[in-house]
Write an enzyme that holds these catalytic residues in place. Structure first.
Site, PDB file in Angstrom:
ATOM      1  N   HIS A  42      52.398  49.564  28.800  1.00  0.00           N
ATOM      2  CA  HIS A  42      53.679  49.443  29.489  1.00  0.00           C
ATOM      3  C   HIS A  42      54.602  48.459  28.792  1.00  0.00           C
ATOM      4  CE1 HIS A  42      56.423  49.588  32.929  1.00  0.00           C
ATOM      5  NE2 HIS A  42      56.569  48.288  32.759  1.00  0.00           N
ATOM      6  N   HIS A  88      58.072  53.863  38.030  1.00  0.00           N
ATOM      7  CA  HIS A  88      57.162  53.092  38.874  1.00  0.00           C
ATOM      8  C   HIS A  88      56.176  54.070  39.494  1.00  0.00           C
ATOM      9  CE1 HIS A  88      57.317  48.760  40.479  1.00  0.00           C
ATOM     10  NE2 HIS A  88      57.483  48.727  39.188  1.00  0.00           N
TER      11      HIS A  88
END
Length: 725
Positions: A42, A88
């Site tokens: 990420h 998300h």
């Protein structure tokens, strides 16, 4: 056999050795935790950076591109637009409300971190079927989280898309984009410069919620134990704290009191301190005992990697420190001096480097010492194995065939569509009174304005789009087609695409076919952007979207922004079609059902070679549609609507349902691939005056066909199909 600590933190043996080589010694627990989050997928994009470099990132309007907190483009009249898109996905699957809400909060901070006032949100939601109780729970929580946070913080959601498909039942996608407006002189970059400048932490105290957060959750797939085991990693948001933080930061930037500023998002303090130091070419001392906390007995590594929300890191000169602290007090935001910018110094390898040192001054202890750039910029770069699926080329030859509309297909085509207003009516989209074309259209159109920034006589269009069906059939063409669809959507509100941000949602990068999909997708986006003069100014890569070993289909979502003139009323709109009006199809022919909803979802045929397109034709159609929007009154144009998912039939139904008038489609003008295929370089136009409209079109190079007339209360395709509105 028990795992080693570095394996438990998601680091490989080779990566652990790299860390030892950098430090010239074994890392301690704090340092290892910092590397684990900063070198996660990420935060570091270690599996995708090698491919992302092929995207075109420059353009005439680009002020800031990838690498900053948000992309920024020049709107003219001294105004700039900031745009950012993030995923998300994993947090929202575990805690739908907080996962989606904190996704909104994080992306808003990216916008005001560059000095822009956040004015709009968009979302792209891919959920499981709603007859599944778990999927209903996730969907309801996600929508509530977006609306609850966005409405409370005062930023309207002005567009989006919602899809329900079985493949997203266990790994939903929640992609959110944010847009802000700034005066160009108020823009700022995230860099720590100036020896002796103070490092000030603004906002909420640090807690254990979000330990590792997205940096951990986004680096692994789901299994049956995921929900309970990973729930503590989901952050908890406070939109009212965020609202105060927005006003404080914009006040500080207007007052020119900051040297640099950085959001505390993924990897928390580890990211914010190392990235600002690395960008500024500086060292930084961090005093961990000065970090405000809302929980007791937190370990140093917990403080450094916590992703607690609503926090910003500011670099402030000593002369401005009291003014900054005073403004923070005025806005009721906690401010703490947690460090200082230092000179780069020689490291153990002999090179002069910016060093990040973490202290507990209360105990007089140096807790950790690492080169800042090794965290921020020197994560491993993987050129992972790629291979196209073994059956892919043979699938290209399996063109979906449909010779007639049987009863089962008619029933499928006649079923009631999901009403997106059930989602966007939960969002406030008129908050700043600058929304010209609201949600429910192909794209949103907004006037360039923002509280405290001013108002320009310019507008911008924005749309968010994705289609995993296209990309699973042909990742390259599907990704290019997604860019085309997004550009066409904003052309329908009079805007010409100039920039985009993307969110690349893929499965496990250790699977060679997933990396092939990612590489092909990047090349497809790059090709379309170069052909259409669109710059990629930022984006996000979300990997490990898999459940129980099954990867999701490749799902790149694209948020495109374009510039426009302030239009004259009345505007073309889906709801303006009248009885007796004429329906035209503009653009190239569609001769395939490949990748269409009918082929994939109903016929269960995922093959074919997808549609092809000419970029010259795409540009000609785009320019024509923008011209039609600007001359809508003179040419009596009531509707301009892009053809994409569901084809001409779905687009016609959307016009008819919005306008409450039926349509008789001319079957002789529409083959079944024309009716149900999803080639995105086609537009439906409705006019009350066919003669001047056709005369105008004849003078252009875009093909057009009169395909129907608005009448009755059904959508009819000859005698074969009649859909009641």
């Amino acid at each position: 056999m028990s795992q080693s600590l570095h394996e438990a933190l998601g680091l490989t043996d080779d990566e652990f050795k790299m860390i030892q080589d950098v430090l010239q010694r074994p890392p301690n627990h704090l340092e290892l935790a910092m590397y684990s989050v900063m070198w996660s997928e990420h935060c570091s994009y270690k599996s995708s950076r090698i491919h992302l470099r092929r995207l075109p990132t420059e353009g005439e309007t680009v002020i800031m591109g990838p690498g900053e907190n948000a992309g920024v483009i020049d709107l003219g009249e001294n105004f700039a637009l900031a745009i950012r898109m993030e995923s998300h996905n994993h947090p929202s699957a575990i805690e739908p409300y907080q996962g989606a809400a904190t996704g909104v909060g994080g992306i808003l901070r990216d916008i005001f971190t560059v000095g822009a006032r956040p004015i709009a949100l968009l979302d792209s939601l891919w959920m499981g079927p709603q007859d599944n109780p778990k999927s209903r729970w996730v969907f309801k929580g996600v929508v509530s989280g977006i609306s609850g946070y966005g409405n409370a913080v005062g930023v309207p959601t002005i567009g989006g898309e919602t899809h329900f498909e079985e493949k997203f039942a266990y790994n939903p996608l929640v992609n959110v984009a944010a847009i802000g407006i700034a005066l160009k002189e108020h823009l700022i970059r995230a860099a720590a410069t100036g020896v002796g400048n103070k490092v000030v932490l603004l906002g909420a105290p640090t807690g254990r919620d979000g330990i590792g957060g997205v940096s951990v959750l986004a680096s692994a797939g789901f299994d049956s134990e995921t929900d309970s085991s990973k729930r503590p990693s989901v952050q908890v948001g406070d939109p009212f704290e965020e609202k105060k933080l927005i006003e404080l930061c914009l006040d500080l930037l207007r007052s020119d009191l900051l040297v640099g500023i950085q959001d505390l998002g993924g990897a928390g303090l580890s990211c914010a301190t190392s990235e600002t130091a690395a960008k500024g070419g500086s060292s930084m001392d961090v005093y961990l005992d000065k970090v405000p906390r809302r929980e007791t007995n937190m370990e140093p590594f917990e403080v450094m990697i916590s992703e607690s929300q609503e926090r910003m890191l500011a670099i402030v000169t000593p002369d401005n420190l009291e003014k900054v602290l005073s403004l923070a007090k005025h806005w009721e935001v906690e401010a703490a001096i947690i460090g200082e910018v230092r000179e780069p110094t020689p490291w153990l390898d002999g090179n002069v480097r910016g060093i990040l040192r973490v202290y507990d001054r209360e105990c007089g202890e140096l807790l950790g010492e690492v080169p800042a750039s090794s965290l921020a910029d020197e994560a491993p770069l993987y050129d992972r194995e790629m291979s196209e699926p073994s059956s892919w080329r043979s699938q290209l030859q399996k063109e979906p065939r449909l010779s007639t509309l049987d009863d089962q297909l008619i029933k499928y085509l006649s079923q009631k569509e999901f009403d997106p207003s059930l989602v966007y009516r939960q969002y406030d989209h008129q908050l700043f009174l600058n929304t010209i074309v609201p949600p429910g259209s192909d794209a949103a159109l907004l006037q360039v304005s923002a509280p405290g920034v001013g108002r320009a006589q310019r507008a911008f269009g924005v749309s968010v789009d994705g289609n995993p069906r296209w990309c699973s059939v042909h990742p390259y063409r599907g990704a290019a087609a997604t860019v085309i669809e997004s550009a066409m959507n904003i052309a329908c509100v009079g805007a010409k695409a100039v920039a985009l941000v993307d969110c690349l949602n893929f499965g496990n990068p250790t699977h060679p076919h997933v990396m092939w999909q990612l590489s092909e997708t990047v090349d497809g986006i790059a090709e379309a952007c170069k052909a259409l003069d669109i710059a990629v100014v930022g984006g996000n890569v979300s990997l490990y979207n898999e459940a129980n070993g099954t990867d999701i289909d490749p799902t790149p979502t694209i948020t495109t922004v374009g510039t426009a003139e302030i239009p004259h009323l009345p505007l073309p709109a889906l709801s303006r079609a009248e009885v007796g009006s004429y329906l035209y199809l503009l653009g190239s022919e569609c001769n395939t059902l490949s990748g269409s909803e009918v082929a994939v979802e109903h016929l269960k045929e995922v093959g074919g070679n997808l549609f092809d397109f000419s970029y010259d034709s795409v540009k000609a159609l785009r320019d024509l549609v923008i011209e039609l929007f600007g001359n809508a009154t003179a040419l009596h144009v009531q509707v301009l609507h892009n053809v994409s998912s569901g084809g001409v039939l779905r687009a016609t139904r959307e016009i008819c349902e919005s306008s409450r008038v039926g349509c008789k489609l001319n079957k002789s003008k529409l083959t079944l691939p024309e009716l149900l295929g999803e080639k995105p370089d086609r537009i439906l136009a409705v006019t009350t005056s066919p003669e001047p409209f056709e005369e105008f079109l004849t003078s252009r190079t875009v093909p057009f066909t009169l395909i129907g007339e608005l009448q009755g209360n059904t959508v009819d395709y000859g005698d074969e199909l009649s859909i009641q509105l």
